[in-house]
Design a protein around this motif. Structure first.
Motif, short mmCIF file in Angstrom:
data_model
loop_
_atom_site.label_atom_id
_atom_site.label_comp_id
_atom_site.label_asym_id
_atom_site.label_seq_id
_atom_site.Cartn_x
_atom_site.Cartn_y
_atom_site.Cartn_z
N ASN A 1 0.83 -1.13 -0.06
CA ASN A 1 0.11 -0.10 0.01
C ASN A 1 0.81 1.08 -0.15
N VAL A 2 0.78 2.18 -0.96
CA VAL A 2 1.52 3.30 -1.19
C VAL A 2 0.68 4.46 -0.96
N LYS A 3 1.27 5.26 0.08
CA LYS A 3 0.46 6.58 0.23
C LYS A 3 1.10 7.54 -1.04
N ILE A 4 0.11 8.17 -1.77
CA ILE A 4 0.48 9.16 -2.73
C ILE A 4 0.52 10.40 -2.07
N PRO A 5 1.68 11.06 -1.99
CA PRO A 5 1.51 12.38 -1.24
C PRO A 5 0.64 13.59 -2.17
N LYS A 6 0.07 14.50 -1.57
CA LYS A 6 -0.59 15.58 -2.18
C LYS A 6 0.31 16.40 -2.82
N GLY A 7 0.26 16.74 -4.13
CA GLY A 7 1.01 17.58 -4.70
C GLY A 7 2.38 17.12 -5.39
N VAL A 8 2.38 15.62 -5.29
CA VAL A 8 3.47 15.15 -5.83
C VAL A 8 3.51 15.27 -7.31
N THR A 9 4.80 15.40 -7.94
CA THR A 9 4.71 15.87 -9.32
C THR A 9 5.60 14.65 -10.14
N ALA A 10 5.53 14.65 -11.48
CA ALA A 10 5.91 13.44 -12.33
C ALA A 10 7.51 13.57 -12.06
N GLY A 11 8.14 12.32 -11.99
CA GLY A 11 9.67 12.45 -11.81
C GLY A 11 10.03 12.51 -10.21
N LYS A 12 9.07 12.69 -9.44
CA LYS A 12 9.55 12.74 -7.97
C LYS A 12 9.64 11.36 -7.43
N ARG A 13 10.27 10.93 -6.31
CA ARG A 13 10.33 9.71 -5.81
C ARG A 13 9.87 9.56 -4.51
N ILE A 14 8.92 8.48 -4.42
CA ILE A 14 8.46 8.13 -2.96
C ILE A 14 9.12 7.05 -2.33
N ARG A 15 9.78 7.27 -0.92
CA ARG A 15 10.41 6.35 -0.44
C ARG A 15 9.65 5.56 0.53
N LEU A 16 9.76 4.22 0.15
CA LEU A 16 9.24 3.02 1.31
C LEU A 16 10.35 2.83 2.04
N GLU A 17 10.52 2.92 3.41
CA GLU A 17 11.44 2.54 4.34
C GLU A 17 11.62 1.23 4.45
N ASN A 18 12.55 0.48 4.29
CA ASN A 18 12.83 -0.92 4.55
C ASN A 18 11.97 -2.04 3.75
N GLN A 19 11.77 -1.41 2.48
CA GLN A 19 10.99 -2.04 1.54
C GLN A 19 11.96 -2.59 0.33
N GLY A 20 13.13 -2.37 0.51
CA GLY A 20 14.09 -2.84 -0.63
C GLY A 20 14.68 -4.03 -0.40
N GLY A 21 16.01 -4.03 -0.84
CA GLY A 21 16.64 -5.53 -0.60
C GLY A 21 16.86 -5.76 0.82
N PRO A 22 16.99 -7.19 0.76
CA PRO A 22 17.24 -7.77 2.30
C PRO A 22 18.52 -7.50 2.80
N GLY A 23 18.85 -6.99 4.18
CA GLY A 23 19.92 -6.91 4.80
C GLY A 23 20.62 -8.43 4.83
N MET A 24 21.91 -8.48 5.22
CA MET A 24 22.68 -9.66 5.58
C MET A 24 23.34 -9.76 6.91
N ALA A 25 23.24 -10.86 7.42
CA ALA A 25 23.93 -10.95 8.82
C ALA A 25 23.45 -9.98 9.82
N GLY A 26 21.90 -10.05 9.77
CA GLY A 26 21.31 -9.13 10.71
C GLY A 26 21.30 -7.58 10.33
N GLY A 27 21.54 -7.17 9.15
CA GLY A 27 21.61 -5.97 8.62
C GLY A 27 20.34 -5.51 8.20
N ALA A 28 19.95 -4.25 8.23
CA ALA A 28 18.61 -3.65 7.98
C ALA A 28 18.47 -3.86 6.37
N ALA A 29 17.07 -3.86 6.08
CA ALA A 29 16.66 -3.66 4.78
C ALA A 29 16.92 -2.47 4.10
#
Length: 315
Positions: A173-201
């Motif tokens: 579920n992605v929250k679209i910020p009011k006023g966002v423009t084309a080309g801007k990036r929305i950051r979803l914290e810890n939703q990327g690649g997995p960490g290793m040996a206990g590291g954060a995603a």
């Protein structure tokens, strides 16, 4: 003591950018991290590349290392100048990682051990943060105007039970910020690649693009609309209805306006500080001479008004 070519260890050129070095380290770490690797020399390789990364990721350490690198080859006997220790007495403000043996004699000769007479550093106990991931999300302009929550499905990396990197489809579920423009990036914290040996995603970055709209074209926070008008509305100057994302508004067309003239509706674009504007481009639509009455009217206009719209063309 043998000189170590840290660039060779990570498989990058001496001209590599900091991002290139980071990507090379992460790629090799997935291959040789002792927790997941099946390579027989994984532990030694991981220790060696971690040492190389500890130097090359830090601009200050890298600059000091580069003072010698061009004059030495990997495996050659190495001995820094006698006054090198005094030049190296700087600190990057971190804490030393581990104790003796965590890094090579070559490293400790250049930078000291545990910060004594050299650089101090933070190696993180072998934990490695996951890679940031990126994708594109296509949304209606209306979502950018009002703000919205959208459900998106995409493939993301993960480490499976056997320790191998794989990909699986996830729904977010992605929250679209009011006023966002084309080309801007929305950051979803810890939703990327997995960490290793206990590291954060890592984080997931979604680049926004707008779906084609039947009425509006967006440029930054400004919106553009082509408005059909009649010849008499532009000739006489009339008030007409114009659609906006917030609802219909009245627009006064200046008398004598021509096709292609652009009028501005201040603050009627995408919201923000300040809000964007909406630009209305007039497009004159000429009714067809579909019956005898309309044809007679056009012929009367032709006779009463000697107009040559091509005079500036010399014809």
């Amino acid at each position: 003591m043998k000189f170590k070519d840290y660039y060779e260890v990570l498989g990058v050129k001496r001209s590599a950018s900091q991002d290139d070095i980071k990507r090379a380290y992460r790629r090799l770490a997935r291959k040789y991290h002792p927790d997941v690797s099946k390579e027989p020399d994984a532990e030694a390789r991981f220790k060696e590349m971690r040492e190389a990364y500890a130097v090359l990721k830090d601009p200050e350490k890298r600059s000091a290392y580069d003072q010698f690198g061009e004059n030495w080859k990997a495996g050659q006997d190495f001995q820094p100048p006698p006054d090198w220790g005094s030049k190296g007495e700087r600190s990057s403000g971190g804490r030393a990682y581990g104790g003796a043996g965590d890094f090579s004699d070559f490293f400790e000769t250049l930078f000291g051990q545990g910060g004594r007479g050299g650089f101090r550093y933070e190696a993180g106990g072998g934990r490695m943060r996951g890679e940031d991931a990126s994708a594109t999300i296509s949304i209606p302009i209306e979502d950018a105007f009002r703000g919205a929550t959208r459900t998106v499905s995409l493939e993301v990396p993960e480490i499976d039970s056997s320790g191998r990197l794989s990909r699986r489809r996830r729904t977010l579920n992605v929250k679209i910020p009011k006023g966002v423009t084309a080309g801007k990036r929305i950051r979803l914290e810890n939703q990327g690649g997995p960490g290793m040996a206990g590291g954060a995603a890592g984080d997931l970055y979604l680049t926004v693009e707008f779906e084609p709209h039947p009425l509006y074209r967006a440029e930054g926070k400004d919106l553009y609309l082509e408005l059909p008008v009649t010849p008499w509305e532009v000739a006489l100057g009339r008030k007409v209805k114009v659609p906006t994302l917030a609802g219909t508004v009245d627009l006064k067309i200046p008398a004598g306006s021509g096709s292609g003239k652009t009028l501005r509706l201040k603050g009627r674009g995408l919201p923000g500080e300040p809000a964007g504007d909406q630009y209305v481009e007039l497009k004159v639509v000429v009714p067809p001479a579909a019956d005898a009455g309309a044809r007679e009217l056009y012929e009367k206009l032709e006779q009463e008004h000697d107009v040559n719209p091509r005079a500036k063309l010399g014809v």
